[in-house]
Design a protein around this motif. Structure first.
Motif, PDB file in Angstrom:
ATOM      1  N   GLY A 250       0.818  -1.196   0.000  1.00 55.49           N
ATOM      2  CA  GLY A 250       0.000   0.000   0.000  1.00 55.49           C
ATOM      3  C   GLY A 250       0.854   1.250   0.000  1.00 55.49           C
ATOM      4  O   GLY A 250       2.038   1.225  -0.369  1.00 55.49           O
ATOM      5  N   ASP A 251       0.264   2.356   0.433  1.00 58.43           N
ATOM      6  CA  ASP A 251       0.966   3.636   0.484  1.00 58.43           C
ATOM      7  C   ASP A 251       0.713   4.270   1.844  1.00 58.43           C
ATOM      8  O   ASP A 251      -0.444   4.358   2.290  1.00 58.43           O
ATOM      9  CB  ASP A 251       0.472   4.563  -0.626  1.00 58.43           C
ATOM     10  CG  ASP A 251       1.415   5.739  -0.857  1.00 58.43           C
ATOM     11  OD1 ASP A 251       2.110   5.750  -1.875  1.00 58.43           O
ATOM     12  OD2 ASP A 251       1.443   6.647   0.007  1.00 58.43           O
TER      13      ASP A 251
ATOM     14  N   SER B 147      -3.403   5.124   4.018  1.00 56.84           N
ATOM     15  CA  SER B 147      -3.493   3.874   4.772  1.00 56.84           C
ATOM     16  C   SER B 147      -4.084   4.176   6.144  1.00 56.84           C
ATOM     17  O   SER B 147      -3.368   4.391   7.116  1.00 56.84           O
ATOM     18  CB  SER B 147      -2.112   3.222   4.909  1.00 56.84           C
ATOM     19  OG  SER B 147      -2.193   2.016   5.635  1.00 56.84           O
ATOM     20  N   THR B 148      -5.409   4.205   6.194  1.00 59.57           N
ATOM     21  CA  THR B 148      -6.114   4.499   7.438  1.00 59.57           C
ATOM     22  C   THR B 148      -7.118   3.394   7.716  1.00 59.57           C
ATOM     23  O   THR B 148      -7.882   3.002   6.825  1.00 59.57           O
ATOM     24  CB  THR B 148      -6.861   5.845   7.338  1.00 59.57           C
ATOM     25  OG1 THR B 148      -5.921   6.883   7.083  1.00 59.57           O
ATOM     26  CG2 THR B 148      -7.623   6.147   8.623  1.00 59.57           C
ATOM     27  N   PHE B 149      -7.089   2.867   8.941  1.00 57.09           N
ATOM     28  CA  PHE B 149      -8.044   1.837   9.347  1.00 57.09           C
ATOM     29  C   PHE B 149      -8.464   2.142  10.777  1.00 57.09           C
ATOM     30  O   PHE B 149      -7.717   1.884  11.714  1.00 57.09           O
ATOM     31  CB  PHE B 149      -7.429   0.438   9.240  1.00 57.09           C
ATOM     32  CG  PHE B 149      -6.976   0.091   7.855  1.00 57.09           C
ATOM     33  CD1 PHE B 149      -7.866  -0.405   6.921  1.00 57.09           C
ATOM     34  CD2 PHE B 149      -5.658   0.292   7.481  1.00 57.09           C
ATOM     35  CE1 PHE B 149      -7.449  -0.695   5.639  1.00 57.09           C
ATOM     36  CE2 PHE B 149      -5.228  -0.004   6.207  1.00 57.09           C
ATOM     37  CZ  PHE B 149      -6.134  -0.501   5.271  1.00 57.09           C
TER      38      PHE B 149
ATOM     39  N   GLU C  49      -8.984   3.977   4.426  1.00 56.67           N
ATOM     40  CA  GLU C  49      -8.390   4.447   3.176  1.00 56.67           C
ATOM     41  C   GLU C  49      -7.369   3.404   2.779  1.00 56.67           C
ATOM     42  O   GLU C  49      -6.441   3.110   3.532  1.00 56.67           O
ATOM     43  CB  GLU C  49      -7.728   5.813   3.371  1.00 56.67           C
ATOM     44  CG  GLU C  49      -8.706   6.913   3.737  1.00 56.67           C
ATOM     45  CD  GLU C  49      -8.022   8.232   4.077  1.00 56.67           C
ATOM     46  OE1 GLU C  49      -8.714   9.253   4.166  1.00 56.67           O
ATOM     47  OE2 GLU C  49      -6.776   8.228   4.267  1.00 56.67           O
ATOM     48  N   ASN C  50      -7.532   2.845   1.581  1.00 59.57           N
ATOM     49  CA  ASN C  50      -6.737   1.679   1.229  1.00 59.57           C
ATOM     50  C   ASN C  50      -6.565   1.613  -0.291  1.00 59.57           C
ATOM     51  O   ASN C  50      -7.163   2.395  -1.042  1.00 59.57           O
ATOM     52  CB  ASN C  50      -7.442   0.415   1.741  1.00 59.57           C
ATOM     53  CG  ASN C  50      -6.548  -0.803   1.758  1.00 59.57           C
ATOM     54  OD1 ASN C  50      -5.325  -0.679   1.692  1.00 59.57           O
ATOM     55  ND2 ASN C  50      -7.134  -1.969   1.837  1.00 59.57           N
TER      56      ASN C  50
ATOM     57  N   ASN D 170      -5.728   0.304  -7.319  1.00 51.13           N
ATOM     58  CA  ASN D 170      -6.844   1.245  -7.241  1.00 51.13           C
ATOM     59  C   ASN D 170      -6.890   1.869  -5.850  1.00 51.13           C
ATOM     60  O   ASN D 170      -6.675   1.184  -4.843  1.00 51.13           O
ATOM     61  CB  ASN D 170      -8.170   0.548  -7.540  1.00 51.13           C
ATOM     62  CG  ASN D 170      -8.413   0.406  -9.026  1.00 51.13           C
ATOM     63  OD1 ASN D 170      -7.471   0.386  -9.807  1.00 51.13           O
ATOM     64  ND2 ASN D 170      -9.674   0.297  -9.408  1.00 51.13           N
ATOM     65  N   ILE D 171      -7.196   3.153  -5.800  1.00 52.21           N
ATOM     66  CA  ILE D 171      -7.258   3.886  -4.542  1.00 52.21           C
ATOM     67  C   ILE D 171      -8.721   4.033  -4.148  1.00 52.21           C
ATOM     68  O   ILE D 171      -9.543   4.494  -4.942  1.00 52.21           O
ATOM     69  CB  ILE D 171      -6.610   5.276  -4.698  1.00 52.21           C
ATOM     70  CG1 ILE D 171      -5.185   5.139  -5.235  1.00 52.21           C
ATOM     71  CG2 ILE D 171      -6.613   6.028  -3.376  1.00 52.21           C
ATOM     72  CD1 ILE D 171      -4.563   6.465  -5.652  1.00 52.21           C
TER      73      ILE D 171
END
Length: 717
Positions: free
Chosen positions: A281-282, A286-288, A323-324, A344-345
Motif C-alpha cells: 500500500g501507500d 493507509s487508514t483503518f 483508506e486503502n 486502485n485507490i
C-alpha cells in the motif's frame, strides 16, 4: 461517535489479565455441590452453554463441542479470537495471514463463519462490508466452539458450526489483576481486571480495561486498541438477578487490509522476493479506524423451583473508516515479469446500529422415570447501516510501484479527486421462535428441537434494490448413552439455513442456502476427570449454493443449483499424566468437494482454506517442588496441511506448514513470600520463524504471523 475524528493519545504500558479456571478444574468442580456452585459463580448465574442454551453440561450433548478455558487463553497469550482458535480441531483460522488482524477470519468443517457470538448474542455485521465488532480476549472467560448446524437455536447460520465467546462476569469474591507487557514490534500493553462485591449489599461489579499499541507486521503500519468493559450484577432478590454490561472499543489503527501476489513470496520470481514486512500500500493513504459501543442487560428470574426465565439484550453502535488500495488480476493490475503493481485507490465510511434480544424460558419436569429439560425461546434482531464507497483512480498516475523495490510514498493526497462514489444502505430483521427438549431416561440422553424463522434483509446499492425475504424451519435430533466405563456414544442429525439476498436473471428471489449434517461419535471421560477424549464422524451437505450462470452476459448472473459436501473425522483428547504434566492433542481429516455446479468447471473441486489433514498438540508441565518450584513450561505444535490456492484448483496448492509455540511462566511467590500473587510470563509464537502462507488466488496471498516474543508481568491481589 464519529470515527474519523479520533484523538490518538499516547499509550501507557501493557496487557491482559489472568482468567479464572481451567477446563480440567471445571470438570473436577462437578464432584461436589460446593465446587459446582463455585464454577457457576465464575461463569455467572446467567451463563448458558452454547450447545443447548441451558446450564446443562456440554458432555451430555450429542454433538461435538470444544471449550477453550481462560487459563489456556492466558498461557497462549492470544490477542484475538483468530489466535484463540489456533489449536481447535476442525477450525482453520487466520485466513488472511498474520498481518490482517482487523477481522476474525476462520472456517469450521470447511464452511466460512462470518458471524461470531458474544455471550449468546450475535455480533452483528454489515453484510458485504468490513464493519463488525471484534471482541478482545481480555473480556473473554472462555470460548465455546459448537460443531455442525446451529440454526435450531440461533437462526441463520452456516452448517459448519459457530463460536460463542463467554464474557467475564462480576464475582462476589474481590480480586484485581494488573498486567503489563512488552515485546516484539515495540509492543506496549497494559490491562486491569477488577471484580468484587460492593460492601455487603446486593451489587457486584467487574471493571476491565486494556490499552495496547505495537507496530504492524507490515512496514509503515501500527495496531492500537483501547477497551473499557464494566459490568454490574444486581441481586434484586433470591429469585432475580439483573446484569448490566457495557463493552467499548476504540481501534485508532488496525494494521492493513490488503494482500500481495504469490509470485516472489510463495513462489519464486527471478526479479526478486518479498518478505512478511513488505507493504503493497501507500503510507499516505493507509487508514483503518474502528469504534463501537455495546450496551446490554440480562434478567435472570426463577419463576418457580423448576422454571426459569432469562432475557438477554444488547444494543450496538459501530463505525469504521478506511483508506486503502487494492489490486486485481482480473483488471491486469499485476505484472509478474517486472514486479510492477498498479493499485486502485479507495475508501469506505461504514456505520451501523442494531440490537438483539433473546428470551428463554426453561423448565425441569419429571414424568415417571423420565426427566425433561425444556427450553422455549423467542429471539429478534434488527440492524440498519450504510457504507459509502469511493474510488480515486489508480496509483499509476503517481508513478510505477514495484513490489520488489517498494516505494510506499507515491500518493499525494492533495492531488486525489473522486472518480466515483456510491452508497449502500443495508437493513436486516430476523425473528425466531424455538423449542427444545433434552430428555434423560436412566443413562440415555435424547435431545430434540425445532425452530421457525422469518428473515428479511435488503440492500439499496446506488439505487439498485435487492432483498431476501424468507421463512424457514430448522431442527435437530440426537441421542447419547452414558456407559459405566465413561464412554458415551452419540449420534445426531441437524439442519441449517442461510438467506441469500438478490434475484436471479428471471427476477425470482433466491431460496435460502440450506444445510444438513449427520454425525456419529463417542465421548469419554474418566471417573477422576484426568482423561477426556472424543471422536466424531461427520457428513455435511450445503444445498442451493449460488453459482455463476454461464448463459448470462459477462457471467454476472447466478443460478441456485449448487451443492457442497464436507465429510471427515475429528479426534480430540486430553490426559493428565501426573499432577504436574498434561497433554492435549487433536487431529482432523476433511474431505470437501463441490458436488454440483452449472458453470466454471467447479464440480469436483475443493474450496480454498480447506486442508485435508490438520493436527495440534499442546502440553503443560508445572514444577511444585525443587529448584524450579513455581515454574510452568507450556508448548504447542500446530500442523496445517496443504490447501488449494484458488477456487478452480488450477493455480497449484498452498504448502503445508508446522508452527511451534512456547510459553514459560514463573510465580514469584516461590522466590519470596513478599512477592506472592506476582507472575512473570515469557511467550513465543512461531518460535522457529516458520514462513507460511494463505491464499485466495495467486494474486492475493498473505504471509502467516512472524515470530513474536512477549514478556509480561502480572500482579494479583
Amino acid at each position: 461517535m464519529k470515527i474519523n475524528t479520533f484523538c490518538k493519545t499516547p499509550l501507557s504500558a501493557a496487557i491482559a489479565a489472568a482468567m479464572m479456571v481451567s477446563s480440567f478444574a471445571h470438570a473436577q468442580a462437578t464432584e461436589s455441590n460446593n465446587s459446582e456452585i463455585e464454577t457457576i459463580s465464575v461463569l455467572g448465574q446467567t451463563y448458558r452453554n452454547t450447545a443447548t442454551k441451558t446450564s446443562l453440561e456440554p458432555e451430555e450433548t450429542p454433538q461435538a463441542i470444544t471449550i477453550i478455558d481462560s487459563e489456556t487463553l492466558e498461557n497462549r497469550g492470544v490477542k484475538s479470537l483468530n489466535q484463540a482458535l489456533r489449536y481447535a480441531p476442525g477450525v482453520v483460522t487466520e485466513q488472511k495471514g498474520g498481518s490482517v488482524t482487523m477481522y476474525d477470519t476462520f472456517n469450521i468443517r470447511g464452511f466460512d463463519v462470518q458471524q461470531s457470538y458474544y455471550d449468546g448474542l450475535a455480533l452483528q455485521f454489515l453484510n458485504g462490508w468490513n464493519l463488525q465488532p471484534q471482541i478482545d480476549p481480555i473480556a473473554i472467560q472462555q470460548v465455546e466452539i459448537f460443531k455442525g448446524p446451529t440454526s435450531v437455536l440461533y437462526g441463520a447460520m452456516p452448517p459448519g458450526g459457530m463460536v460463542n465467546m463467554i464474557a467475564k462476569t462480576p464475582q462476589k469474591e474481590s480480586s484485581t489483576e494488573v498486567i503489563a507487557a512488552s515485546g516484539s514490534r515495540n509492543l506496549v500493553e497494559f490491562s486491569i481486571d477488577s471484580t468484587g462485591q460492593i460492601g455487603d449489599g446486593p451489587f457486584s461489579y467487574r471493571i476491565i480495561g486494556l490499552a495496547r499499541q505495537r507496530d504492524g507486521q507490515v512496514d509503515h503500519t501500527k495496531e492500537e486498541r483501547y477497551v473499557f468493559a464494566p459490568s454490574l450484577n444486581w441481586q434484586v432478590s433470591d429469585r432475580t438477578l439483573i446484569n448490566f454490561n457495557m463493552y467499548y472499543q476504540n481501534d485508532p489503527e488496525m494494521g492493513i487490509n490488503s494482500a500481495m501476489p504469490s509470485s516472489g513470496s510463495l513462489t519464486d520470481n527471478p526479479n526478486g522476493t518479498t518478505t512478511p514486512n513488505t507493504f503493497v500500500g501507500d503510507k499516505n493513504w493507509s487508514t483503518f479506524e474502528r469504534e463501537f459501543l455495546m450496551l446490554g442487560y440480562k434478567i435472570d428470574h426463577q419463576i418457580a423451583s423448576d422454571w426459569n426465565f432469562l432475557q438477554n439484550f444488547r444494543y450496538t453502535d459501530a463505525e469504521l473508516y478506511q483508506e486503502n488500495t487494492y489490486h486485481s488480476d482480473y483488471y491486469g493490475h499485476w505484472d509478474p515479469t517486472t514486479g510492477n503493481l498498479d493499485r486502485n485507490i479507495y475508501s469506505t465510511d461504514e456505520e451501523s446500529k442494531g440490537y438483539t434480544i433473546d428470551n428463554q424460558l426453561s423448565g425441569y419436569i419429571v414424568t415417571g422415570e423420565v426427566e425433561h429439560n425444556l427450553l422455549l425461546g423467542l429471539d429478534y434482531q434488527h440492524l440498519k447501516g450504510s457504507s459509502v464507497y469511493a474510488e480515486y483512480g489508480s496509483t499509476s498516475q503517481f508513478g510505477d510501484f514495484n513490489i520488489f523495490n517498494p516505494n510506499n510514498d507515491l500518493i499525494n493526497r492533495d492531488s486525489l479527486t473522486k472518480a466515483f462514489e456510491v452508497r449502500d444502505d443495508i437493513k436486516l430483521r430476523q425473528l425466531g421462535v424455538y423449542l427444545q427438549d433434552q430428555i434423560r431416561y436412566d443413562r440415555l440422553v435424547v435431545i430434540a428441537g425445532g425452530r421457525y424463522d422469518t428473515y428479511k434483509t435488503s440492500s439499496d446499492y446506488a439505487g439498485s434494490y435487492t432483498e431476501a425475504d424468507d421463512s424457514s424451519f430448522s431442527y435437530r435430533v440426537g441421542a447419547l448413552y452414558e456407559l459405566d466405563n465413561g464412554i458415551s456414544p452419540f449420534a445426531n442429525y441437524a439442519t441449517s439455513f442461510q438467506p441469500v439476498s438478490g434475484t436471479s436473471s428471471f427476477g425470482e428471489a433466491y431460496e435460502p442456502e440450506t444445510g444438513e449434517q449427520i454425525e456419529v461419535g463417542v465421548k469419554y471421560q474418566s471417573s477422576d476427570y484426568s482423561k477426556t477424549a472424543s471422536a466424531s464422524l461427520f457428513r455435511i451437505e450445503k444445498n442451493d449454493v449460488l453459482v455463476t450462470d454461464p448463459s448470462s452476459a459477462d457471467f454476472q448472473d447466478q443460478l441456485q443449483v449448487g451443492q457442497i459436501r464436507s465429510q471427515g473425522i475429528e479426534l480430540e483428547g486430553m490426559i493428565q499424566l501426573t499432577s504436574e504434566f498434561d497433554v492435549a492433542a487433536n487431529y482432523t481429516y476433511t474431505d470437501m468437494e463441490i458436488t454440483k455446479d452449472s458453470a466454471n468447471g467447479l464440480q469436483g473441486t475443493t474450496p480454498i482454506y480447506v486442508p485435508e489433514h490438520a493436527a495440534n498438540l499442546w502440553s503443560n508441565y508445572r514444577w511444585f517442588e525443587g529448584p524450579l518450584s513455581g515454574t510452568r513450561l507450556s508448548g504447542g505444535v500446530r500442523y496445517t496441511g496443504e490447501m488449494q490456492m484458488d477456487a478452480t484448483n488450477t493455480q497449484g496448492k498452498v504448502p503445508a506448514y508446522t508452527v511451534v509455540d512456547l510459553s514459560v511462566g514463573y510465580e514469584l511467590g516461590y522466590m519470596s513470600e513478599s512477592l506472592s500473587g506476582m507472575t512473570v510470563n515469557l511467550l513465543a509464537n512461531n518460535l522457529f520463524g516458520e514462513e507460511y502462507f494463505t491464499c485466495y488466488d495467486q494474486t492475493n496471498c498473505w504471509y502467516g504471523e512472524e515470530r513474536t516474543i512477549e514478556l509480561n508481568f502480572k500482579t494479583s491481589f
